[in-house]
Design a protein around this motif. Sequence first.
Motif: not given
Length: 124
Positions: A45-51
């Motif tokens: 889910p942190d990838k969505i935060e980065h994006l």
Amino acid sequence: MKSGGARPDAGLRWAGRVLFLTTALLITDLALQPGLPTPPVIFGPDKIEHLLAFFVLTVLARMGWPWRGWLMSGILVCYGVGIELVQGTAAIGRSASAADVAADLIGIGLGLIFANLFRQARPG
């Protein structure tokens, strides 16, 4: 044709700049907080935060500096890589991740697309 008045979009540009700098400071603070040791996950889910973070930064950068799109995008790429390099140091207690950089790049790309579509759809 020169006019003595301010450009109609000057307030919008300044708002974009202030919001960009404020958002970048907030993201930097959050990214450099000590973290719990967790294994890196490629599709976490942190990838969505980065994006989303880099999407917002890109849109704000295009709003604040509309004529500097590629320069600001390059700065954001360096910013994302820099955050990961710092996170990879022992002092922060986090881990660097190439997948995070990839999510940053996707966010920047989507932000550029969105900003350009918005610019084309704007009247005048």
